[in-house]
Scaffold this motif. Structure first.
Motif, PDB file in Angstrom:
ATOM      1  N   VAL A   1       0.837  -1.211   0.000  1.00 46.31           N
ATOM      2  CA  VAL A   1       0.000   0.000   0.000  1.00 46.31           C
ATOM      3  C   VAL A   1       0.866   1.253   0.000  1.00 46.31           C
ATOM      4  N   SER A   2       1.886   1.283   0.881  1.00 48.13           N
ATOM      5  CA  SER A   2       2.773   2.444   0.968  1.00 48.13           C
ATOM      6  C   SER A   2       3.520   2.659  -0.344  1.00 48.13           C
ATOM      7  N   SER A   3       4.062   1.540  -0.920  1.00 46.20           N
ATOM      8  CA  SER A   3       4.788   1.664  -2.187  1.00 46.20           C
ATOM      9  C   SER A   3       3.864   2.125  -3.300  1.00 46.20           C
ATOM     10  N   LEU A   4       2.646   1.641  -3.293  1.00 39.97           N
ATOM     11  CA  LEU A   4       1.699   2.040  -4.319  1.00 39.97           C
ATOM     12  C   LEU A   4       1.348   3.520  -4.206  1.00 39.97           C
TER      13      LEU A   4
ATOM     14  N   GLU B   1       3.365   5.844  -3.006  1.00 33.53           N
ATOM     15  CA  GLU B   1       4.532   6.587  -3.500  1.00 33.53           C
ATOM     16  C   GLU B   1       4.583   6.550  -5.028  1.00 33.53           C
ATOM     17  N   LEU B   2       4.307   5.371  -5.598  1.00 30.33           N
ATOM     18  CA  LEU B   2       4.316   5.277  -7.059  1.00 30.33           C
ATOM     19  C   LEU B   2       3.259   6.180  -7.680  1.00 30.33           C
TER      20      LEU B   2
ATOM     21  N   PHE C   1       4.754  13.454 -11.518  1.00 33.62           N
ATOM     22  CA  PHE C   1       6.068  13.886 -11.992  1.00 33.62           C
ATOM     23  C   PHE C   1       6.385  13.273 -13.358  1.00 33.62           C
ATOM     24  N   VAL C   2       6.041  12.002 -13.529  1.00 34.43           N
ATOM     25  CA  VAL C   2       6.293  11.350 -14.807  1.00 34.43           C
ATOM     26  C   VAL C   2       5.488  12.025 -15.913  1.00 34.43           C
TER      27      VAL C   2
END
Length: 399
Positions: free
Chosen positions: A327-330, A332-333, A339-340
């Motif tokens: 969940v945390s990584s998602l 951040e992504l 930005f992308v």
């Protein structure tokens, strides 16, 4: 009668040496001459007559000095009121009966009152224009110069021509100076245009490189964006799998709890069976052995169920940690998604900007080339004017 000596005509070289006429050379500031300074080297002092001078007196004045072109009649305030030209006066006095008719008469009666008079502070150009506008009968008459109404002297036609030549010489020198300065400035402009063309060409080549870089960066960013979207999709899937694993582990823990409960009940039943077998004596021994085995199996089942529960609890905690990490990584992504996208937009805008700069640079290059060709034509025209100016021309001072 007042008799004044006539000044000799001064040449242009003498005027320049005397400091009366100033010229401007390259590198020197221009100096405006003093008012009336152009006239003073040319002013001729001629005899001035009053009412008492007779025609014979004037003839004697002309005979005494053949350089005297005229005499001027002035009133009691020294203001000129009449002009007697030598040639005109001689023609009148050379008649058959002139001696008897005119010699004893006052000379001022034969003075021309329609003469040209100009203030000494008047501009030379104005004087020359007025002198040229005179009628043919008065074209060669002397011009009287005055200051505050009083006579300063006269100028002959030769003096006027000399003045005209001086002005023409100064105009030619100024013209030559302007040509030289214009030629120098066009050379500087040409040099600047060469630098502009070089800079524009360099800008165009750099724009091509920047455009290639932006296209390469955009392509790589597109790959990053594709990988990013795949990673987000995979992380989302793994997040769901982690939560499913946590849910399954919880269900398995619930089942192991039921197994433990059944093992406890089996152990209790085996104990009751052993008691009943003991009461039966010899006939209950076989049943007692079975009850003992059931109790042993229940005990092993209880132990295995406890081990499985511990292992499942550990797996559940790991699954929960994995789910939280996913969940945390998602998050951040997904936070990086902006930005992308912004990077992709900036690369696109940079590519468009580079195209505009390249277009402008090409326009500047073409304009600089066209301006350079025009400057070359201007330089050729200036060089032609300068060469034509240096050719000999007729000296009008002999008129």
């Amino acid at each position: 009668m007042t008799l004044l000596q006539t000044r000799p005509i001064q040449t242009e070289r003498n005027l320049a040496l005397a400091g009366e006429v100033t010229f401007q050379y390259p590198g020197q500031p221009a100096h405006k001459p003093e008012e009336g300074a152009y006239y003073r080297p040319y002013i001729r002092e001629v005899p001035v007559i009053r009412e008492i001078e007779s025609c014979l007196d004037v003839l004697n004045m002309f005979a005494k000095d053949d350089r005297v072109p005229c005499v001027v009649y002035c009133d009691e305030h020294d203001q000129p009121t009449g002009l007697i030209m030598r040639d005109v006066f001689y023609q009148r006095m050379m008649g058959r009966f002139a001696v008897d008719l005119y010699y004893s008469k006052p000379a001022f009666q034969f003075a021309d009152q329609q003469f040209m008079k100009i203030d000494i502070f008047e501009k030379v150009g104005t004087l020359l224009n007025l002198a040229l506008q005179r009628s043919d009968s008065k074209f060669y008459d002397c011009v009287l110069l005055t200051s505050a109404g009083r006579l300063e002297g006269i100028l002959t036609v030769r003096d006027l021509m000399s003045l005209s030549n001086v002005l023409q010489g100064e105009a030619e020198e100024k013209r030559e100076l302007i040509l030289q300065e214009s030629y120098r400035h066009t050379g500087n402009i040409q040099h600047s245009l060469t630098e502009v063309r070089s800079a524009a060409a360099k800008t165009s080549s750099e724009c091509i490189r920047m455009r290639q870089w932006s296209q390469t960066g955009k392509a790589k960013l597109d790959l990053v964006q594709t990988s990013y979207l795949g990673l987000v999709e995979d992380m989302t899937k793994r997040e769901g799998q982690a939560f499913e694993l946590v849910s399954d582990a919880s269900q398995i823990l619930s089942i192991t709890g039921k197994i433990t409960e059944l093992a406890n009940q089996s152990s209790l039943l085996a104990m009751n069976a052993s008691i009943e077998a003991a009461h039966a004596g010899v006939h209950g021994r076989g049943f007692q052995v079975v009850a003992a085995e059931v109790q042993s199996l229940a005990k092993q089942t209880h132990e295995l169920s406890g081990n499985i529960s511990k292992l499942l609890e550990h797996i559940r905690r790991l699954a929960e940690d994995t789910a939280k990490g996913a969940v945390s990584s998602l998050k951040e992504l997904r936070a990086c998604e902006g930005f992308v996208m912004e990077g992709a937009r900036m690369f696109h805008e940079m590519e468009n900007a580079v195209q505009e700069v390249q277009k402008s640079g090409n326009q500047v290059h073409h304009l600089a080339e066209e301006t350079g060709r025009r400057v070359d034509r201007v330089k050729d025209d200036l060089a032609g004017i300068n060469s034509a100016k240096q050719q000999p021309f007729e000296d009008e001072s002999t008129l």
